[in-house]
Design an enzyme around this catalytic site. Structure first.
Site, short mmCIF file in Angstrom:
data_model
loop_
_atom_site.label_atom_id
_atom_site.label_comp_id
_atom_site.label_asym_id
_atom_site.label_seq_id
_atom_site.Cartn_x
_atom_site.Cartn_y
_atom_site.Cartn_z
NE ARG A 1 -1.81 2.92 7.75
CZ ARG A 1 -3.00 2.26 7.75
NH1 ARG A 1 -3.98 2.64 7.01
NH2 ARG A 1 -3.35 1.48 8.71
NE ARG B 1 -2.28 0.64 3.65
CZ ARG B 1 -3.35 0.13 4.52
NH1 ARG B 1 -4.59 0.27 4.09
NH2 ARG B 1 -2.66 -0.35 5.57
P1 AP5 Z 1 -7.40 -0.32 2.17
O1 AP5 Z 1 -8.34 0.04 1.54
O2 AP5 Z 1 -6.24 0.77 2.67
O3 AP5 Z 1 -7.38 -1.38 3.43
P2 AP5 Z 1 -8.14 -1.13 4.74
O4 AP5 Z 1 -9.07 -2.20 5.12
O5 AP5 Z 1 -8.57 0.21 4.78
O6 AP5 Z 1 -6.72 -1.35 5.78
P3 AP5 Z 1 -6.23 -0.81 6.97
O7 AP5 Z 1 -4.76 -1.12 7.04
O8 AP5 Z 1 -6.42 1.04 6.87
O9 AP5 Z 1 -7.03 -0.96 7.84
P4 AP5 Z 1 -6.80 -1.12 9.63
O10 AP5 Z 1 -8.13 -1.40 10.08
O11 AP5 Z 1 -5.61 -2.13 10.03
O12 AP5 Z 1 -6.13 0.42 9.99
P5 AP5 Z 1 -6.48 1.70 10.53
O13 AP5 Z 1 -6.14 2.68 9.95
O14 AP5 Z 1 -8.02 1.61 10.63
O15 AP5 Z 1 -6.49 -1.28 1.25
C1 AP5 Z 1 -5.17 -1.91 1.68
C2 AP5 Z 1 -4.36 -2.28 0.45
O16 AP5 Z 1 -5.00 -3.18 -0.62
C3 AP5 Z 1 -4.22 -0.73 -0.46
O17 AP5 Z 1 -2.95 -0.74 -1.19
C4 AP5 Z 1 -5.43 -0.96 -1.65
O18 AP5 Z 1 -5.00 -0.31 -2.71
C5 AP5 Z 1 -5.28 -2.54 -1.89
N1 AP5 Z 1 -6.64 -3.20 -2.18
C6 AP5 Z 1 -7.79 -2.75 -1.83
N2 AP5 Z 1 -8.76 -3.44 -2.11
C7 AP5 Z 1 -8.07 -4.42 -3.12
C8 AP5 Z 1 -8.44 -5.45 -3.94
N3 AP5 Z 1 -9.86 -5.82 -4.33
N4 AP5 Z 1 -7.77 -6.20 -4.54
C9 AP5 Z 1 -6.43 -6.02 -4.33
N5 AP5 Z 1 -5.73 -5.01 -3.66
C10 AP5 Z 1 -6.63 -4.02 -3.04
O19 AP5 Z 1 -6.07 1.65 11.90
C11 AP5 Z 1 -4.56 1.83 12.02
C12 AP5 Z 1 -3.87 1.65 13.40
O20 AP5 Z 1 -4.92 2.85 14.31
C13 AP5 Z 1 -4.81 0.42 14.43
O21 AP5 Z 1 -3.88 -0.48 14.23
C14 AP5 Z 1 -4.53 1.26 15.68
O22 AP5 Z 1 -3.48 1.24 16.30
C15 AP5 Z 1 -5.35 2.36 15.48
N6 AP5 Z 1 -6.69 2.44 15.75
C16 AP5 Z 1 -7.67 2.59 14.55
N7 AP5 Z 1 -8.82 2.57 14.89
C17 AP5 Z 1 -8.83 2.18 16.27
C18 AP5 Z 1 -9.92 1.64 17.10
N8 AP5 Z 1 -11.16 1.91 16.94
N9 AP5 Z 1 -9.55 1.48 18.46
C19 AP5 Z 1 -8.05 1.34 18.86
N10 AP5 Z 1 -7.25 1.71 17.93
C20 AP5 Z 1 -7.63 1.99 16.66
#
Ligand code: AP5
Length: 204
Positions: A151, A125
């Site tokens: 990231r 990503r």
């Molecule tokens: P993308 O769309 O970016 O995936 P995503 O599901 O949004 O993944 P994230 O890694 O952002 O989710 P996450 O839940 O781990 O992170 P978050 O930011 O919420 O797609 C990923 C990649 O795949 C991209 O390169 C895309 O192009 C590719 N792709 C997409 N679809 C595809 C397909 N069909 N085929 C092929 N490739 C594809 O959280 C980050 C951190 O924040 C957490 O670890 C935690 O520390 C903190 N945090 C966030 N929310 C909370 C909470 N509620 N409570 C506690 N801590 C929290």
């Protein structure tokens, strides 16, 4: 509605496509925390180390942040949560707040992608730092010449921990919504357009 799924399932990618049609705010807890890190706020300083290590930010911090956000006027006609709730206490706090506000969730959409595909998705990503647009070096490459960034938590080590947090702390939230009859499962493997079409069908 809520979008849920493992790290790299495509929640952010698909949310950007869906909100264009649904015309509701996309509220990503991860994006909000990354903005706080960038701004260097107290919340950002607390979150930065935890996020980089693939750990969760404490429930009370995230719950306060999201409940404040969904109380804003632009959420009056609906909103899409992405990345929240991520633990049972977060789901319970959201339920209490929505019940008090007289708001019912229409759908909780789970984007399913098997673990074996996650590391490649996450480590490949890249983001446009100006617009936040999400790319993938193999599956959705950025335009030539665009300066993209990676990231801090998109390392193999951190994503392995994030996956284990997902299975241990987020999956137990799903039966709560299944019991309410609003959980919809969507296969997240396929082209971006195929997954969008499945999501639209699940929401129609
Ligand atoms: P993308 O769309 O970016 O995936 P995503 O599901 O949004 O993944 P994230 O890694 O952002 O989710 P996450 O839940 O781990 O992170 P978050 O930011 O919420 O797609 C990923 C990649 O795949 C991209 O390169 C895309 O192009 C590719 N792709 C997409 N679809 C595809 C397909 N069909 N085929 C092929 N490739 C594809 O959280 C980050 C951190 O924040 C957490 O670890 C935690 O520390 C903190 N945090 C966030 N929310 C909370 C909470 N509620 N409570 C506690 N801590 C929290």
């Amino acid at each position: 509605m809520i979008l849920v799924g493992p790290p790299g399932a495509g929640k952010g990618t698909q949310a950007a496509r869906l909100v264009e049609k649904l015309r509701i705010p996309h509220i990503s807890s991860g994006d909000m925390l990354r903005a706080a890190v960038k701004e260097g706020t107290a919340l950002g300083k607390q979150a930065e180390v935890l996020m980089k290590e693939g750990k969760l930010v404490p429930d009370d911090v995230v719950i306060g942040m999201i409940l404040d956000r969904i109380a804003k006027p632009d959420c009056a006609n609906g909103f899409m949560l992405d990345g929240f709730p991520r633990t049972v206490p977060q789901a319970e706090a959201l339920d209490v707040a929505l019940t008090a506000a007289g708001v019912a969730l229409d759908a909780v959409v789970l984007i399913e992608v098997e673990d074996a595909l996650i590391v490649e998705r996450v480590t490949g990503r890249r983001n446009d730092p100006k617009t936040g647009t999400i790319y993938h070096m193999k599956y959705d490459p950025p335009p030539a010449g665009l300066a993209v960034v990676q990231r801090a938590d998109d390392t193999e080590e951190a994503v392995t921990k994030r996956l284990s947090k997902y299975h241990g702390e987020t999956e137990p939230v799903l039966p709560f919504y299944e019991g309410k009859g609003i959980l919809r499962r969507v296969d997240g493997v396929g082209s971006l357009d195929e997954v969008t079409a499945r999501l639209q069908a699940a929401l129609s």
